[in-house]
Scaffold this motif. Structure first.
Motif, PDB file in Angstrom:
ATOM      1  N   LEU A  19      -3.100  46.545 -11.216  1.00  0.00           N
ATOM      2  CA  LEU A  19      -3.376  47.015  -9.960  1.00  0.00           C
ATOM      3  C   LEU A  19      -4.455  46.159  -8.927  1.00  0.00           C
ATOM      4  O   LEU A  19      -3.921  46.431  -7.970  1.00  0.00           O
ATOM      5  CB  LEU A  19      -4.564  48.437 -10.235  1.00  0.00           C
ATOM      6  N   GLN A  22      -1.431  43.836  -7.569  1.00  0.00           N
ATOM      7  CA  GLN A  22      -0.854  44.576  -7.028  1.00  0.00           C
ATOM      8  C   GLN A  22      -1.358  44.782  -5.476  1.00  0.00           C
ATOM      9  O   GLN A  22      -0.572  44.656  -4.334  1.00  0.00           O
ATOM     10  CB  GLN A  22      -0.436  46.068  -7.230  1.00  0.00           C
ATOM     11  N   VAL A 244      -4.010  54.297  -2.936  1.00  0.00           N
ATOM     12  CA  VAL A 244      -4.046  53.667  -4.173  1.00  0.00           C
ATOM     13  C   VAL A 244      -4.799  54.483  -5.355  1.00  0.00           C
ATOM     14  O   VAL A 244      -4.821  54.348  -6.417  1.00  0.00           O
ATOM     15  CB  VAL A 244      -4.996  52.204  -3.752  1.00  0.00           C
ATOM     16  N   TRP A 247      -2.082  55.656  -7.607  1.00  0.00           N
ATOM     17  CA  TRP A 247      -1.577  54.607  -8.445  1.00  0.00           C
ATOM     18  C   TRP A 247      -1.628  55.047 -10.110  1.00  0.00           C
ATOM     19  O   TRP A 247      -2.441  55.882 -10.296  1.00  0.00           O
ATOM     20  CB  TRP A 247      -2.086  53.324  -8.310  1.00  0.00           C
ATOM     21  N   PRO A 250      -5.201  54.895 -12.169  1.00  0.00           N
ATOM     22  CA  PRO A 250      -6.009  54.223 -11.211  1.00  0.00           C
ATOM     23  C   PRO A 250      -7.548  54.252 -11.427  1.00  0.00           C
ATOM     24  O   PRO A 250      -8.070  54.998 -12.288  1.00  0.00           O
ATOM     25  CB  PRO A 250      -5.713  55.393 -10.131  1.00  0.00           C
TER      26      PRO A 250
END
Length: 262
Positions: A19, A22, A244, A247, A250
């Motif tokens: 993450l 990303q 986010v 995600w 997360p």
């Protein structure tokens, strides 16, 4: 020079390495400050982040708990790591960027469940930590500086989903809000996020306990970007990357961004 800075409580940098990568790929902030890394520094997957252009890192690590790190595309020199309240926790790191800006990255104690230091030591530790921050900024008034992090307090009524219901909930109690205000006043810090987004509900954290977090929207703004008055007027484009939070696997926090023209 224009640079963008982001702050994110990642809740384990190793678990969420993908993450972080990303976010670095999609958004490419020049400086990314992480909290709750939950890792010794030598276990952080720096090679992944270096490959994405983040060739500089400073931080303080701790196995399984706490931990703060600053990843930067530009050179950064460590200039401090304070142990406020004498907790022995990895909760602060400060670095000076090559443009002369000092960045403070904080992870303020959450404070436990009960907002009473007589029955909850963690709440007392949180208040003591904030008091030490206040005193430090009184002694050494910051200049050309940015303070970011998970401060674990949502100070304004529109920083929480229901002001009245949360007045007795840790993170929004009057005593915490007052302590945070004293820290802000001591350093003459400007809340950059609210300078840019002055009105309306704004959150950066949604509990894992709400599977329908997006629909329920019972959030709090616990993550902050502040700047000293000498550079606060150069800040713009503040935003919370709410998506986010959605995600896969997360963090319960969303990243907060700001851009500075210096």
């Amino acid at each position: 020079m224009t640079f963008t800075l982001a702050t994110w409580n990642i809740n384990s940098v190793r678990l969420r390495e993908g993450l972080v990568a990303q976010l670095m790929s999609d958004e490419a902030p020049d400086v990314l400050c992480l909290q709750e890394c939950k890792s010794p520094l030598d276990k952080i997957p720096v090679a992944t982040f270096q490959a994405l252009g983040y060739t500089h890192m400073i931080g303080r690590g701790q196995k399984g708990y706490n931990g703060v790190a600053i990843f930067s595309k530009m050179p950064i020199e460590e200039v401090g790591a304070a142990d406020y309240a004498g907790l022995g926790h990895a909760r602060h790191i400060a670095g000076r960027l090559s443009n002369g800006v000092t960045v403070h990255n904080f992870y303020v104690p959450a404070g436990g469940d009960k907002p009473d230091r007589e029955i909850n030591d963690k709440f007392g530790q949180k208040l003591d930590y904030l008091t030490d921050m206040r005193d430090a900024f009184h002694v050494a008034r910051p200049e050309k500086a940015i303070l970011v992090g998970d401060l674990n307090i949502a100070p304004r009524e529109d920083d929480v989903w229901d002001h009245k219901k949360l007045l007795k909930i840790v993170s929004h109690t009057p005593v915490e809000v007052e302590h945070l205000a004293q820290v802000q006043e001591a350093g003459t810090w400007v809340d950059v996020t609210r300078q840019d987004i002055p009105n309306g509900n704004l959150y950066s954290w949604w509990s894992y306990r709400s599977p329908d977090w997006d629909t329920a929207d019972k959030g709090r703004r616990l993550d902050h970007i502040w700047a000293t008055p000498d550079i606060a007027s150069a800040a713009h484009s503040s935003r919370v990357l709410r998506h986010v939070r959605g995600w896969e696997q997360p963090s319960d926090h969303a990243p907060v961004f700001a851009t500075f023209d210096l």
